[in-house]
Design an enzyme around this catalytic site. Structure first.
Site, mmCIF file in Angstrom:
data_model
loop_
_atom_site.group_PDB
_atom_site.id
_atom_site.type_symbol
_atom_site.label_atom_id
_atom_site.label_comp_id
_atom_site.label_asym_id
_atom_site.label_seq_id
_atom_site.Cartn_x
_atom_site.Cartn_y
_atom_site.Cartn_z
ATOM 1 N N ASP A 72 34.816 45.723 53.759
ATOM 2 C CA ASP A 72 35.276 45.138 52.507
ATOM 3 C C ASP A 72 36.774 44.889 52.602
ATOM 4 O OD1 ASP A 72 33.852 44.675 49.720
ATOM 5 O OD2 ASP A 72 35.969 45.083 49.360
ATOM 6 N N GLN A 73 37.243 43.999 51.764
ATOM 7 C CA GLN A 73 38.661 43.654 51.759
ATOM 8 C C GLN A 73 39.157 43.588 50.324
ATOM 9 O OE1 GLN A 73 40.181 39.516 52.527
ATOM 10 N NE2 GLN A 73 40.800 40.494 54.448
#
EC number: 3.6.1.-
Length: 196
Positions: A72-73
């Site tokens: 995830d970012q």
């Protein structure tokens, strides 16, 4: 034992799937079923890591014997987290606000071995300094890069989004796209999976 386990990429992101395909190793993509609602008081790196871990763990029921990658970012600028605009109007507003600013992107990756229970974790920080943008340039960019609305901060850096960037500071240029490949390769090697 790691060589016998299937590799699962826990994502619904076409961009992360493309990154994984470039490695040339066999894997299966599976959409995680995980609530990505932000938690109050959580820092951007904490959010990114929690979401990456949650995505990987959410797939253990479907893949009880596997190596599961979760990623995830989260972007951070002006004291708040920024996500994906999801539509043209939001993308325009977002890019106007981020014009000329410095954005920190925290890209988290985990590799979960569901047999041993071992989870390897890493967060990669990428600093992006945006160029000064005007409405016309933003509109042209979004017309030519419509998928940018599904990217963090509407910044599709692997394509035309690179033209909006003045400078990038990173130890892994892949991380800005969404998957810290350098660390993923290390994690896979530690599990007995040779990429080359």
């Amino acid at each position: 034992m790691g060589l016998e386990l299937p590799l699962i990429l826990g994502t619904s992101s076409v961009f992360r799937r493309e990154q994984m395909e470039r490695l040339g190793i066999a894997f299966q993509a599976a959409s995680p079923d995980f609530d990505e609602t932000p938690m109050l008081g959580e820092s951007a790196p904490q959010t990114a890591l929690r979401l990456a871990e949650g995505k990987a763990r959410s797939l253990t029921g479907r893949f009880p014997e596997a190596l599961i990658v979760g990623a995830d970012q989260v972007a951070w600028c002006d004291g708040r987290q920024w996500g994906k605009p999801m539509n043209l109007a939001n993308a325009q507003k977002m890019l106007m606000h981020l014009s000329g600013r410095e954005i920190e992107f925290y890209s988290a990756i985990v590799l979960l071995n569901t047999v041993t229970g071992r989870m390897r974790r890493h967060i990669d920080k990428t600093v992006v300094v945006m160029r000064q943008l005007d409405e016309l340039h933003i509109l042209r960019y979004l017309e030519r890069e419509p998928d940018a609305v599904y990217c963090s901060c509407a910044l599709k850096s692997e394509d035309l989004g690179a033209l909006l960037i003045e400078r990038i500071e990173s130890t892994d240029p892949n991380a800005l796209i969404g998957l810290p490949v350098f660390r993923l390769v290390d994690f896979l090697k530690n599990e007995g999976v040779e990429v080359l």
